[in-house]
Design a protein around this motif. Structure first.
Motif, short mmCIF file in Angstrom:
data_model
loop_
_atom_site.label_atom_id
_atom_site.label_comp_id
_atom_site.label_asym_id
_atom_site.label_seq_id
_atom_site.Cartn_x
_atom_site.Cartn_y
_atom_site.Cartn_z
N ALA A 247 0.83 -1.20 0.00
CA ALA A 247 0.00 0.00 0.00
C ALA A 247 0.87 1.26 0.00
O ALA A 247 0.58 2.23 -0.72
N VAL A 248 1.94 1.26 0.78
CA VAL A 248 2.85 2.40 0.82
C VAL A 248 3.51 2.60 -0.54
O VAL A 248 3.60 3.74 -1.04
N ALA A 249 3.94 1.53 -1.17
CA ALA A 249 4.58 1.62 -2.48
C ALA A 249 3.59 2.14 -3.53
O ALA A 249 3.95 2.99 -4.36
N VAL A 250 2.37 1.65 -3.49
CA VAL A 250 1.36 2.10 -4.45
C VAL A 250 1.04 3.58 -4.22
O VAL A 250 0.89 4.34 -5.18
N ALA A 251 0.95 4.01 -2.96
CA ALA A 251 0.71 5.42 -2.66
C ALA A 251 1.84 6.28 -3.21
O ALA A 251 1.61 7.37 -3.76
N ASP A 252 3.08 5.81 -3.08
CA ASP A 252 4.23 6.54 -3.59
C ASP A 252 4.14 6.70 -5.11
O ASP A 252 4.35 7.79 -5.65
N VAL A 253 3.79 5.62 -5.79
CA VAL A 253 3.67 5.69 -7.26
C VAL A 253 2.49 6.57 -7.66
O VAL A 253 2.60 7.35 -8.62
#
Length: 82
Positions: free
Chosen positions: A31-37
């Protein structure tokens, strides 16, 4: 070796709990990685001259495509055949 069923059950519950925590941590990292992207999508769109509302929608579309379940499970009640 101790063949006590209660000990085995305790070990199995502990392993199950450890796996559940690991899965939760994995999902949080994703979820954190997707939010970053998604933030990168928003910034890139804005830098490319896309109006804010459209850029925001692009980022939201990315978020939803990555975070929404890929398969929708539908439950159908089955009546007893008599």
């Amino acid at each position: 070796m101790n063949d006590n069923p209660e000990d085995l059950e305790s070990v199995m519950k502990s392993i199950e709990s450890d796996f559940a925590v690991a899965e939760l941590e994995k999902r949080a990292l994703i979820a954190v990685a997707v939010a970053d992207v998604a933030g990168t999508v928003l910034r890139a769109a804005l830098n490319g001259g896309i109006p804010y509302e459209m850029a925001k929608e692009m980022a939201q579309d990315y978020w939803v495509s990555e975070m929404a379940p890929a398969v929708e499970v539908v439950h159908h009640a089955v009546e007893d055949e008599e």
